[in-house]
Design an enzyme around this catalytic site. Structure first.
Site, PDB file in Angstrom:
ATOM      1  N   ASP A  98      -2.369   7.211  15.215  1.00  0.00           N
ATOM      2  CA  ASP A  98      -2.963   7.181  16.557  1.00  0.00           C
ATOM      3  C   ASP A  98      -2.101   7.971  17.534  1.00  0.00           C
ATOM      4  OD1 ASP A  98      -4.904   6.120  18.517  1.00  0.00           O
ATOM      5  OD2 ASP A  98      -3.159   5.060  19.321  1.00  0.00           O
TER       6      ASP A  98
ATOM      7  N   ARG B  92      16.209  -3.308  14.440  1.00  0.00           N
ATOM      8  CA  ARG B  92      17.654  -3.115  14.558  1.00  0.00           C
ATOM      9  C   ARG B  92      18.414  -4.319  14.021  1.00  0.00           C
ATOM     10  NH1 ARG B  92      18.038  -1.444  20.779  1.00  0.00           N
ATOM     11  NH2 ARG B  92      16.320  -2.942  20.796  1.00  0.00           N
TER      12      ARG B  92
ATOM     13  N   LEU C 110       9.004  -4.886  14.425  1.00  0.00           N
ATOM     14  CA  LEU C 110       8.314  -6.185  14.446  1.00  0.00           C
ATOM     15  C   LEU C 110       8.488  -6.822  15.823  1.00  0.00           C
ATOM     16  CD1 LEU C 110       6.694  -7.968  12.365  1.00  0.00           C
ATOM     17  CD2 LEU C 110       8.766  -9.363  12.206  1.00  0.00           C
ATOM     18  N   GLY C 111       7.892  -6.165  16.832  1.00  0.00           N
ATOM     19  CA  GLY C 111       7.810  -6.761  18.156  1.00  0.00           C
ATOM     20  C   GLY C 111       6.542  -7.583  18.251  1.00  0.00           C
TER      21      GLY C 111
ATOM     22  N   ILE D  82       1.104   3.709  14.907  1.00  0.00           N
ATOM     23  CA  ILE D  82       0.557   3.425  16.238  1.00  0.00           C
ATOM     24  C   ILE D  82       1.679   3.290  17.260  1.00  0.00           C
ATOM     25  CG2 ILE D  82      -1.493   2.259  15.331  1.00  0.00           C
ATOM     26  CD1 ILE D  82       0.131  -0.347  16.529  1.00  0.00           C
TER      27      ILE D  82
ATOM     28  N   GLU E  45       0.860  15.488  21.695  1.00  0.00           N
ATOM     29  CA  GLU E  45      -0.058  14.884  22.670  1.00  0.00           C
ATOM     30  C   GLU E  45       0.135  15.498  24.062  1.00  0.00           C
ATOM     31  OE1 GLU E  45       0.463  10.644  22.806  1.00  0.00           O
ATOM     32  OE2 GLU E  45       0.569  10.493  20.632  1.00  0.00           O
TER      33      GLU E  45
ATOM     34  N   ARG F  69       4.898   5.682  18.301  1.00  0.00           N
ATOM     35  CA  ARG F  69       5.021   6.903  19.084  1.00  0.00           C
ATOM     36  C   ARG F  69       4.991   8.093  18.133  1.00  0.00           C
ATOM     37  NH1 ARG F  69       3.601   4.569  23.027  1.00  0.00           N
ATOM     38  NH2 ARG F  69       4.734   4.291  24.999  1.00  0.00           N
TER      39      ARG F  69
ATOM     40  N   ILE G  81       3.491  -6.631  19.060  1.00  0.00           N
ATOM     41  CA  ILE G  81       2.378  -5.972  18.377  1.00  0.00           C
ATOM     42  C   ILE G  81       2.579  -6.036  16.876  1.00  0.00           C
ATOM     43  CG2 ILE G  81       1.231  -3.756  17.983  1.00  0.00           C
ATOM     44  CD1 ILE G  81       1.760  -3.105  20.938  1.00  0.00           C
TER      45      ILE G  81
ATOM     46  N   HIS H 100      -4.487   8.455  20.462  1.00  0.00           N
ATOM     47  CA  HIS H 100      -3.591   7.550  21.193  1.00  0.00           C
ATOM     48  C   HIS H 100      -4.369   6.564  22.078  1.00  0.00           C
ATOM     49  CE1 HIS H 100       0.712   7.093  23.008  1.00  0.00           C
ATOM     50  NE2 HIS H 100       0.098   5.925  22.866  1.00  0.00           N
TER      51      HIS H 100
END
Length: 312
Positions: free
Chosen positions: A256, A175, A152-153, A230, A261, A232, A155, A279
């Site tokens: 995504d 965390r 929950l940053g 979305i 990749e 990594r 984005i 991505h």
């Protein structure tokens, strides 16, 4: 910005943005492993700045080959591929592009949620094959579901805001709990996965989060649960996700990002309960322009002494 500043660019840019960077700096563009190694070997002593992205990063050894290096810039928010300890030991400033593509990434995430839960991929194919709705099992609602957000940053917060428009209950795992958050905090991923209907991964990459979405988490999410990633590709092991989708451990996934990749994830390609995009959740003309502008502002702030805008 003065052209005398020698800059190494490791990530791809549009032609327009490459021209803009070349105007602002004495830029060397090295977007392949071979050209990167050659540029550092032949011109490492000249570079004072590096532009990269989290996935490409910059190693300790590469920094050691650039004795004049003062600043490392990431176009996006991620910086997991940069040896931060090595940079700090050298006094090298590290900045990122946080805040520049948050809306774009959150829009894309919500699009994946809707398209995955409603199974747009399969419905599109069935319709093209002439199958009418009375012969198709009804896809479930999106509205009213429980969304769990892993990471929950900024984005993640914007994804949550969009989900609230669909009357979703929101839980999250970080965390540590965010003191100012109104959403329900879970101190471990297993409990979050057991609680939610849709688990959205917006966490950063790196050793700390690698394969954190493991078999136990997918089992807790369950046969009526959906995974959206979305963050990594390293968060979820490809073969594990393929098995979970094939065996009905979870209902579906929208991703995504993926471990292989830029090569396509072969193990996932034959699954029609998976929706996959290459991505680009955080890519749009508006977002990449904002990233370029912030990068140039950080360079100017550092080299004029006024200070950088988005230090890591």
């Amino acid at each position: 910005m003065t052209p005398q500043i020698a800059l190494l660019v490791l990530n791809t840019l549009t032609e327009e943005h490459q021209a803009r960077v070349a105007q602002a700096c004495d830029a060397t563009f090295a977007q392949t492993d071979e050209s990167r190694a050659t540029a550092i070997r032949e011109k490492g002593a000249e570079f004072r700045a590096v532009l990269t992205i989290g996935l490409l990063g910059l190693t300790r050894e590469e920094m050691e080959a650039m004795p004049k290096l003062e600043i490392i810039c990431c176009m996006g928010a991620g910086y997991e591929g940069i040896d931060i300890e090595a940079a700090r030991a050298r006094g090298i400033v590290v900045v990122n592009g946080r805040g520049t593509n948050d809306n774009c990434a959150a829009d894309h995430a919500m699009g994946l949620v809707i398209a995955t839960v409603r199974n747009f991929r399969r419905l599109d194919k069935l319709c093209r094959d002439g199958v009418w709705r009375t012969s198709i099992p009804q896809p479930t609602n999106v509205s009213g579901k429980r969304m769990g957000i892993y990471g929950l940053g900024t984005i993640g917060e914007k994804i949550a805001r969009r989900a609230q428009g669909f009357d979703m209950a929101i839980g999250y795992h970080n965390r540590r709990a965010k003191a100012d958050s109104a959403y329900r905090y879970f101190d471990n991923l297993l409990d979050l996965a057991a609680w939610c209907d849709i688990l959205v991964c917006a966490a950063p990459g790196g050793a700390e989060t690698k394969h954190s979405i493991d078999a136990a988490v997918l089992e807790k999410l369950g046969p009526e649960g959906y995974l959206i990633n979305i963050g990594r590709g390293s968060l979820v092991e490809t073969s594990l996700l393929a098995a979970a989708l094939r065996d009905g451990v979870i209902a579906g996934a929208g991703i995504d990002v993926y471990e292989t990749e830029p090569q396509r994830p072969e193990a996932l390609l034959d699954l029609d309960n998976l929706l996959i995009t290459p991505h680009l959740a955080g890519w749009s003309p508006e977002a990449t322009q904002a990233q370029l502008s912030l990068f140039l502002a950080n360079l100017e702030g550092h080299f004029t002494g006024s200070g950088v805008l988005s230090p890591v």
